[in-house]
Design a protein around this motif. Structure first.
Motif, PDB file in Angstrom:
ATOM      1  N   ARG A   1     -14.103  -9.399   1.213  1.00  0.00           N
ATOM      2  CA  ARG A   1     -13.021  -8.951   0.353  1.00  0.00           C
ATOM      3  C   ARG A   1     -13.525  -8.716  -1.062  1.00  0.00           C
ATOM      4  NH1 ARG A   1      -7.361 -11.572   0.122  1.00  0.00           N
ATOM      5  NH2 ARG A   1      -8.517 -13.231  -0.929  1.00  0.00           N
TER       6      ARG A   1
ATOM      7  N   HIS B   1       0.978  -3.820  -3.930  1.00  0.00           N
ATOM      8  CA  HIS B   1       0.445  -2.990  -2.856  1.00  0.00           C
ATOM      9  C   HIS B   1      -0.974  -2.533  -3.179  1.00  0.00           C
ATOM     10  CE1 HIS B   1       1.914  -0.167  -5.893  1.00  0.00           C
ATOM     11  NE2 HIS B   1       1.061   0.719  -5.397  1.00  0.00           N
ATOM     12  N   VAL B   2      -1.615  -1.924  -2.183  1.00  0.00           N
ATOM     13  CA  VAL B   2      -2.887  -1.211  -2.365  1.00  0.00           C
ATOM     14  C   VAL B   2      -2.616   0.248  -2.037  1.00  0.00           C
ATOM     15  CG1 VAL B   2      -5.268  -0.942  -1.576  1.00  0.00           C
ATOM     16  CG2 VAL B   2      -4.264  -3.232  -1.732  1.00  0.00           C
ATOM     17  N   ASP B   3      -3.051   1.161  -2.901  1.00  0.00           N
ATOM     18  CA  ASP B   3      -2.780   2.581  -2.685  1.00  0.00           C
ATOM     19  C   ASP B   3      -3.631   3.136  -1.542  1.00  0.00           C
ATOM     20  OD1 ASP B   3      -0.926   2.993  -4.893  1.00  0.00           O
ATOM     21  OD2 ASP B   3      -2.659   2.674  -6.189  1.00  0.00           O
ATOM     22  N   ASN B   4      -3.055   4.066  -0.793  1.00  0.00           N
ATOM     23  CA  ASN B   4      -3.769   4.679   0.331  1.00  0.00           C
ATOM     24  C   ASN B   4      -4.601   5.867  -0.155  1.00  0.00           C
ATOM     25  OD1 ASN B   4      -4.551   5.051   3.015  1.00  0.00           O
ATOM     26  ND2 ASN B   4      -2.868   6.460   3.418  1.00  0.00           N
TER      27      ASN B   4
ATOM     28  N   GLU C   1      -4.650 -10.644  -3.558  1.00  0.00           N
ATOM     29  CA  GLU C   1      -3.866 -10.650  -2.330  1.00  0.00           C
ATOM     30  C   GLU C   1      -3.650 -12.096  -1.876  1.00  0.00           C
ATOM     31  OE1 GLU C   1      -3.954  -8.161   1.855  1.00  0.00           O
ATOM     32  OE2 GLU C   1      -5.854  -8.772   0.941  1.00  0.00           O
TER      33      GLU C   1
ATOM     34  N   GLY D   1      -8.813   1.739  -3.586  1.00  0.00           N
ATOM     35  CA  GLY D   1      -7.721   1.898  -2.643  1.00  0.00           C
ATOM     36  C   GLY D   1      -8.154   1.587  -1.222  1.00  0.00           C
ATOM     37  N   ARG D   2      -7.261   1.813  -0.295  1.00  0.00           N
ATOM     38  CA  ARG D   2      -7.544   1.514   1.112  1.00  0.00           C
ATOM     39  C   ARG D   2      -8.668   2.381   1.676  1.00  0.00           C
ATOM     40  NH1 ARG D   2      -3.923  -1.939   3.093  1.00  0.00           N
ATOM     41  NH2 ARG D   2      -1.871  -2.077   2.099  1.00  0.00           N
ATOM     42  N   GLN D   3      -8.866   3.575   1.103  1.00  0.00           N
ATOM     43  CA  GLN D   3      -9.879   4.480   1.635  1.00  0.00           C
ATOM     44  C   GLN D   3     -11.241   4.326   0.952  1.00  0.00           C
ATOM     45  OE1 GLN D   3      -8.456   8.559   1.862  1.00  0.00           O
ATOM     46  NE2 GLN D   3      -6.365   7.895   2.251  1.00  0.00           N
ATOM     47  N   TRP D   4     -11.426   3.239   0.218  1.00  0.00           N
ATOM     48  CA  TRP D   4     -12.718   3.018  -0.437  1.00  0.00           C
ATOM     49  C   TRP D   4     -13.805   2.998   0.629  1.00  0.00           C
ATOM     50  CZ3 TRP D   4     -14.280   3.443  -5.240  1.00  0.00           C
ATOM     51  CH2 TRP D   4     -15.533   2.930  -5.596  1.00  0.00           C
TER      52      TRP D   4
ATOM     53  N   HIS E   1     -13.048  -5.037   2.168  1.00  0.00           N
ATOM     54  CA  HIS E   1     -11.591  -4.935   2.117  1.00  0.00           C
ATOM     55  C   HIS E   1     -11.134  -5.157   0.682  1.00  0.00           C
ATOM     56  CE1 HIS E   1      -7.350  -5.756   2.844  1.00  0.00           C
ATOM     57  NE2 HIS E   1      -7.497  -6.950   2.339  1.00  0.00           N
ATOM     58  N   THR E   2     -10.253  -4.307   0.185  1.00  0.00           N
ATOM     59  CA  THR E   2      -9.758  -4.450  -1.180  1.00  0.00           C
ATOM     60  C   THR E   2      -8.689  -5.535  -1.216  1.00  0.00           C
ATOM     61  OG1 THR E   2     -10.226  -2.137  -1.672  1.00  0.00           O
ATOM     62  CG2 THR E   2      -8.687  -3.254  -3.127  1.00  0.00           C
TER      63      THR E   2
END
Length: 208
Positions: A14, A130-133, A152, A174-177, A182-183
């Protein structure tokens, strides 16, 4: 250790660290292991802040467009014209700053196009953590309180919540890093005090 355990995929680590500095180069450190957000701490120009804080809500520029990075400043100028944002030094500073931040974002994330939003709202835009997508997102509140963030799992602990100062620049993974980390850092829009009026938030995403 069994052969089954040897061939199991490793668990994703993480990234939860937040790093900050008064040097803009800190934003490039978003690539470092375990870093979930990098924050460029900066103090707004006093005259600019007084000017933008005093503008009526309907004169704050709104924008939502995908543009080649070199046209980011022009897109803001066009948005100011549409909103009848007063001409002058301060409008030039706003457009120039957005253009410069777009160039920095594009260089850090190797993007030729960016999606730029200037969001104007006197309500909470994204009230939940939240985490942006997206791959990453740059956030800067030009007017009103800055973005709140928390590790988190600590969302219910007010003592763990931190905030990007007004005028400072936060770059969040973001989620797509594109790596195995894991962010583990969440963020949200803050409440908007009545006395500050509408919030003006800059959002920049890289476009592949």
């Amino acid at each position: 250790m069994s052969l089954v355990e040897l061939h199991q995929p490793s668990r994703r680590s993480r990234a939860c660290d937040v790093i900050m500095a008064r040097d803009p180069d800190i934003l490039d450190d978003i690539h470092l292991p375990s870093v979930a957000a990098s924050i460029w701490m900066r103090s707004p120009d006093t005259a600019f802040q007084s000017w933008i804080d005093a503008l009526p809500m309907d004169q704050l520029p709104e924008l939502n467009a995908v543009v080649p990075v070199h046209l980011a400043e022009s897109a803001v100028i066009a948005a100011c014209e549409t909103s009848k944002t007063p001409d002058g030094r301060e409008q030039d500073m706003l457009a120039g700053d957005v253009g410069a931040l777009a160039l920095m974002m594009a260089k850090i994330l190797k993007a030729e196009h960016v999606k730029i939003r200037l969001d104007v709202s006197d309500e909470v835009m994204c009230p939940k953590f939240h985490v942006d997508n997206v791959k990453a997102r740059l956030l800067c509140s030009y007017r009103g309180p800055g973005t709140e963030y928390v590790p988190e799992g600590a969302e219910t602990d007010p003592g763990r919540v931190r905030q990007v100062p007004t005028g400072s620049v936060g770059l969040f993974r973001g989620r797509q890093w594109p790596d195995r980390e894991h962010t583990g850092l969440l963020h949200r829009s803050p409440s908007v005090p009545a006395e500050t009026g509408a919030r003006l938030l800059l959002v920049i995403d890289p476009v592949e």
